[in-house]
Design a protein around this motif. Structure first.
Motif, PDB file in Angstrom:
ATOM      1  N   LYS A 215       0.829  -1.242   0.145  1.00 36.38           N
ATOM      2  CA  LYS A 215      -0.003   0.067   0.081  1.00 36.38           C
ATOM      3  C   LYS A 215       0.853   1.135   0.038  1.00 36.38           C
ATOM      4  O   LYS A 215       1.910   1.265   0.546  1.00 36.38           O
ATOM      5  CB  LYS A 215      -0.754   0.121   1.103  1.00 36.38           C
ATOM      6  N   PRO A 216       0.452   2.334  -0.728  1.00 37.39           N
ATOM      7  CA  PRO A 216       1.291   3.531  -0.596  1.00 37.39           C
ATOM      8  C   PRO A 216       1.338   4.156   0.974  1.00 37.39           C
ATOM      9  O   PRO A 216       0.368   3.852   1.687  1.00 37.39           O
ATOM     10  CB  PRO A 216       0.104   4.571  -1.153  1.00 37.39           C
ATOM     11  N   ILE A 217       2.358   4.466   1.176  1.00 38.90           N
ATOM     12  CA  ILE A 217       2.664   5.017   2.550  1.00 38.90           C
ATOM     13  C   ILE A 217       2.405   6.576   2.466  1.00 38.90           C
ATOM     14  O   ILE A 217       3.115   7.289   1.574  1.00 38.90           O
ATOM     15  CB  ILE A 217       4.151   4.769   3.035  1.00 38.90           C
ATOM     16  N   LEU A 218       1.611   6.790   3.495  1.00 34.18           N
ATOM     17  CA  LEU A 218       1.297   8.494   3.464  1.00 34.18           C
ATOM     18  C   LEU A 218       1.878   9.005   4.785  1.00 34.18           C
ATOM     19  O   LEU A 218       1.175   8.846   5.802  1.00 34.18           O
ATOM     20  CB  LEU A 218      -0.126   8.697   3.380  1.00 34.18           C
ATOM     21  N   LEU A 219       2.754   9.800   4.820  1.00 32.05           N
ATOM     22  CA  LEU A 219       3.237  10.636   6.146  1.00 32.05           C
ATOM     23  C   LEU A 219       2.753  11.974   6.280  1.00 32.05           C
ATOM     24  O   LEU A 219       3.237  12.796   5.707  1.00 32.05           O
ATOM     25  CB  LEU A 219       4.849  10.526   6.063  1.00 32.05           C
ATOM     26  N   TYR A 220       1.579  12.183   6.758  1.00 30.86           N
ATOM     27  CA  TYR A 220       1.141  13.314   6.945  1.00 30.86           C
ATOM     28  C   TYR A 220       1.901  14.349   7.683  1.00 30.86           C
ATOM     29  O   TYR A 220       1.721  15.724   7.429  1.00 30.86           O
ATOM     30  CB  TYR A 220      -0.199  13.180   7.461  1.00 30.86           C
ATOM     31  N   ASP A 221       2.467  14.168   8.598  1.00 35.28           N
ATOM     32  CA  ASP A 221       3.433  14.935   9.371  1.00 35.28           C
ATOM     33  C   ASP A 221       4.669  15.326   8.778  1.00 35.28           C
ATOM     34  O   ASP A 221       5.258  16.625   8.891  1.00 35.28           O
ATOM     35  CB  ASP A 221       3.844  14.182  10.974  1.00 35.28           C
ATOM     36  N   ARG A 222       5.027  14.530   7.648  1.00 36.34           N
ATOM     37  CA  ARG A 222       6.166  15.147   6.907  1.00 36.34           C
ATOM     38  C   ARG A 222       5.778  15.363   5.570  1.00 36.34           C
ATOM     39  O   ARG A 222       6.828  15.957   4.673  1.00 36.34           O
ATOM     40  CB  ARG A 222       7.289  13.934   7.035  1.00 36.34           C
ATOM     41  N   HIS A 223       4.728  15.421   5.302  1.00 39.44           N
ATOM     42  CA  HIS A 223       4.260  15.682   3.623  1.00 39.44           C
ATOM     43  C   HIS A 223       5.096  14.849   2.722  1.00 39.44           C
ATOM     44  O   HIS A 223       5.707  15.361   1.726  1.00 39.44           O
ATOM     45  CB  HIS A 223       4.528  16.984   3.469  1.00 39.44           C
ATOM     46  N   ILE A 224       5.169  13.438   2.896  1.00 33.10           N
ATOM     47  CA  ILE A 224       5.562  12.378   1.934  1.00 33.10           C
ATOM     48  C   ILE A 224       4.664  11.551   1.557  1.00 33.10           C
ATOM     49  O   ILE A 224       3.994  10.872   2.755  1.00 33.10           O
ATOM     50  CB  ILE A 224       6.932  11.964   2.412  1.00 33.10           C
ATOM     51  N   ALA A 225       4.379  11.073   0.209  1.00 32.97           N
ATOM     52  CA  ALA A 225       3.809   9.841  -0.174  1.00 32.97           C
ATOM     53  C   ALA A 225       4.805   9.190  -0.928  1.00 32.97           C
ATOM     54  O   ALA A 225       5.175   9.550  -1.854  1.00 32.97           O
ATOM     55  CB  ALA A 225       2.610  10.504  -1.012  1.00 32.97           C
ATOM     56  N   SER A 226       4.974   7.725  -0.462  1.00 31.71           N
ATOM     57  CA  SER A 226       5.682   6.873  -1.249  1.00 31.71           C
ATOM     58  C   SER A 226       4.919   5.749  -1.944  1.00 31.71           C
ATOM     59  O   SER A 226       3.919   5.094  -1.135  1.00 31.71           O
ATOM     60  CB  SER A 226       6.650   6.035  -0.347  1.00 31.71           C
ATOM     61  N   ILE A 227       4.760   5.553  -3.175  1.00 26.61           N
ATOM     62  CA  ILE A 227       3.680   4.839  -3.855  1.00 26.61           C
ATOM     63  C   ILE A 227       4.047   3.792  -4.485  1.00 26.61           C
ATOM     64  O   ILE A 227       3.319   2.866  -5.298  1.00 26.61           O
ATOM     65  CB  ILE A 227       2.902   5.658  -4.780  1.00 26.61           C
ATOM     66  N   ASP A 228       5.528   3.143  -4.677  1.00 31.46           N
ATOM     67  CA  ASP A 228       5.906   2.130  -5.454  1.00 31.46           C
ATOM     68  C   ASP A 228       5.419   0.782  -4.957  1.00 31.46           C
ATOM     69  O   ASP A 228       5.895   0.483  -3.972  1.00 31.46           O
ATOM     70  CB  ASP A 228       7.366   2.072  -5.500  1.00 31.46           C
ATOM     71  N   GLY A 229       4.537   0.089  -5.468  1.00 28.88           N
ATOM     72  CA  GLY A 229       4.098  -1.001  -5.026  1.00 28.88           C
ATOM     73  C   GLY A 229       4.668  -2.250  -5.453  1.00 28.88           C
ATOM     74  O   GLY A 229       4.288  -3.486  -5.317  1.00 28.88           O
ATOM     75  N   GLY A 230       6.053  -2.222  -5.894  1.00 26.79           N
ATOM     76  CA  GLY A 230       6.852  -3.507  -6.161  1.00 26.79           C
ATOM     77  C   GLY A 230       6.197  -4.172  -7.589  1.00 26.79           C
ATOM     78  O   GLY A 230       6.558  -5.390  -7.986  1.00 26.79           O
ATOM     79  N   CYS A 231       5.676  -3.276  -8.589  1.00 27.65           N
ATOM     80  CA  CYS A 231       5.276  -4.154  -9.706  1.00 27.65           C
ATOM     81  C   CYS A 231       6.451  -4.717 -10.412  1.00 27.65           C
ATOM     82  O   CYS A 231       7.297  -3.882 -10.674  1.00 27.65           O
ATOM     83  CB  CYS A 231       4.236  -2.881 -10.547  1.00 27.65           C
ATOM     84  N   THR A 232       6.206  -5.809 -10.791  1.00 29.13           N
ATOM     85  CA  THR A 232       7.151  -6.389 -11.763  1.00 29.13           C
ATOM     86  C   THR A 232       8.318  -6.923 -10.890  1.00 29.13           C
ATOM     87  O   THR A 232       8.855  -8.008 -11.006  1.00 29.13           O
ATOM     88  CB  THR A 232       7.862  -5.941 -12.919  1.00 29.13           C
ATOM     89  N   LEU A 233       8.949  -6.135  -9.909  1.00 26.83           N
ATOM     90  CA  LEU A 233       9.839  -6.232  -8.785  1.00 26.83           C
ATOM     91  C   LEU A 233       9.983  -7.456  -8.096  1.00 26.83           C
ATOM     92  O   LEU A 233      10.648  -8.241  -7.621  1.00 26.83           O
ATOM     93  CB  LEU A 233      10.709  -5.212  -8.319  1.00 26.83           C
ATOM     94  N   LYS A 234       8.620  -7.476  -7.516  1.00 24.93           N
ATOM     95  CA  LYS A 234       8.070  -8.408  -6.400  1.00 24.93           C
ATOM     96  C   LYS A 234       7.267  -9.308  -6.989  1.00 24.93           C
ATOM     97  O   LYS A 234       6.122  -9.201  -7.617  1.00 24.93           O
ATOM     98  CB  LYS A 234       7.664  -7.416  -5.303  1.00 24.93           C
ATOM     99  N   ALA A 235       7.296 -10.786  -6.400  1.00 24.09           N
ATOM    100  CA  ALA A 235       6.374 -11.747  -6.841  1.00 24.09           C
ATOM    101  C   ALA A 235       5.117 -11.496  -6.559  1.00 24.09           C
ATOM    102  O   ALA A 235       3.875 -11.975  -7.136  1.00 24.09           O
ATOM    103  CB  ALA A 235       6.816 -13.087  -6.341  1.00 24.09           C
ATOM    104  N   ASP A 236       4.969 -10.621  -5.433  1.00 31.64           N
ATOM    105  CA  ASP A 236       3.225 -10.037  -4.770  1.00 31.64           C
ATOM    106  C   ASP A 236       2.967  -8.772  -5.402  1.00 31.64           C
ATOM    107  O   ASP A 236       2.311  -8.140  -4.456  1.00 31.64           O
ATOM    108  CB  ASP A 236       3.233 -10.643  -3.500  1.00 31.64           C
TER     109      ASP A 236
END
Length: 366
Positions: A215-236
């Motif tokens: 799932k995307p990581i949303l850090l509201y206190d730091r205003h950062i959203a990280s969204i790489d779900g591992g498409c292709t790189l991860k088996a899941d």
């Protein structure tokens, strides 16, 4: 290489979708856009790494180019995308040794190797580079021009979009472009921002030590959203579409697509109280007992002993490692729908709300 920064307009009243790290997986991209109901009323931002690690990279690139002609699409250059124009232009920012190693490791999962092959040139050593470079420039001009024209950062008053990350919000043009594209473990660097900084590059499951989650990581206190779900790189892995709030300061939402078959759980299951997420960079193992389907292993970093799928084991000069593995048991209620990653004699490796774990109950096909 200096950073190319461009302003991006996000007019009110239009839905804004942000995706990243397609890595040549056109079926997941098309599936995600169908699931999210993408239309001409939307704005799509692609955070980079359209390419590499998948033989579908050329088709995926051309599809993104087609979308860009028909819809409002803004695309950023990722470190994997940068490999292609850097080679074609014989730029010094990527050394020739990298290409030799990358071509050998990836084969036709590398777009440059596939382009050269389609242009009638085989790349087996550095001696082949001049002929491959000439053929790629001759036969793939539109694709190269598209990649050459991409910025490293998109920015407005409320958002900054970048593939890897940035150390600051000011004097962005003075930053090193490579550091903006390839910025590992960005969340671990402690930065906070006034704008929301939206990044990809680092699969979010790498930030989770106990429960694998894409799932995307949303850090509201730091205003950062990280969204790489591992498409292709991860088996899941999965592809995430982050949906920006209608107004700055509102709540984010997201839609994900992983392409796995979906089944209905018929039995309840309580979650495990303690679990581990063995992930890239921290996956060294000692094999205690190798089996045909599962192998009993000790995770060297934590000392934890668990069963790992034997097909996930990897052997190299450094020792034994594994694909991302876990002993986490999903919390499941009868009637819930699960994405099925793998069925085994001991249960099902499944996903629920982006989290991967084991389910031992019965499943009904939909």
């Amino acid at each position: 290489m200096r950073t190319i920064v461009r302003p991006v307009a996000l007019p009110p009243g239009r839905r804004v979708l942000v995706i990243s790290d397609l890595h040549g997986n056109l079926p997941l991209l098309k599936g995600l856009l169908r699931k999210v109901g993408f239309s001409g009323e939307d704005i799509l931002i692609v955070l980079g790494d359209i390419l590499e690690r998948n033989e579908g990279s050329l088709d995926t690139l051309r599809y993104v180019m087609e979308l860009s002609e028909r819809y409002t699409v803004h695309t950023i250059l990722g470190n994997c995308d940068n490999i292609v124009p850097a080679f074609a232009d014989d730029r010094p920012d990527i050394p020739q040794e990298f290409y030799e190693r990358w071509f050998r490791m990836q084969g036709e999962r590398c777009l440059l190797v596939k382009m050269a092959h389609l242009a009638g040139v085989e790349v087996t050593s550095r001696l082949d580079f001049p002929a491959a470079r000439a053929a790629i420039n001759r036969d793939f001009g539109p694709e190269l021009d598209f990649l050459r024209g991409l910025p490293h950062i998109l920015v407005n008053d409320d958002y900054l979009f970048v593939h890897g990350g940035v150390p600051r919000e000011e004097r962005l043009e003075e930053l090193d472009a490579h550091s903006c594209m390839k910025n590992d473990d960005f969340l671990g660097q402690g930065y906070s921002f006034h704008r929301w900084v939206v990044v990809g590059h680092w699969p979010v499951t790498l930030y989770h030590s106990h429960i694998p989650s894409a799932k995307p990581i949303l850090l509201y206190d730091r205003h950062i959203a990280s969204i790489d779900g591992g498409c292709t790189l991860k088996a899941d892995g999965q592809l995430n579409a982050l949906i920006l709030p209608e107004r700055p300061g509102g709540e984010f939402s997201y839609v994900a697509y992983d392409g796995f078959p979906v089944m209905t759980a018929l039995d309840d299951q309580a979650p495990s109280e303690d679990s581990i997420n063995i992930r890239w960079g921290r996956s060294a193992l000692e094999v205690l007992e190798k089996g045909e389907e599962f192998s009993r292993c000790r995770h060297l970093e934590s000392g934890r002993v668990l069963d790992v799928l034997t097909e996930y084991l990897r052997y190299d000069e450094r020792g034994v490692h594994c694909e991302d593995s876990t002993d986490y048991r999903l919390p499941v209620k009868a009637g819930e729908r699960l994405s099925v990653v793998r069925r085994t004699s001991r249960g099902t490796l499944a996903k629920k709300d982006g989290a991967t774990g084991w389910y031992s109950g019965r499943l009904k096909e939909e």
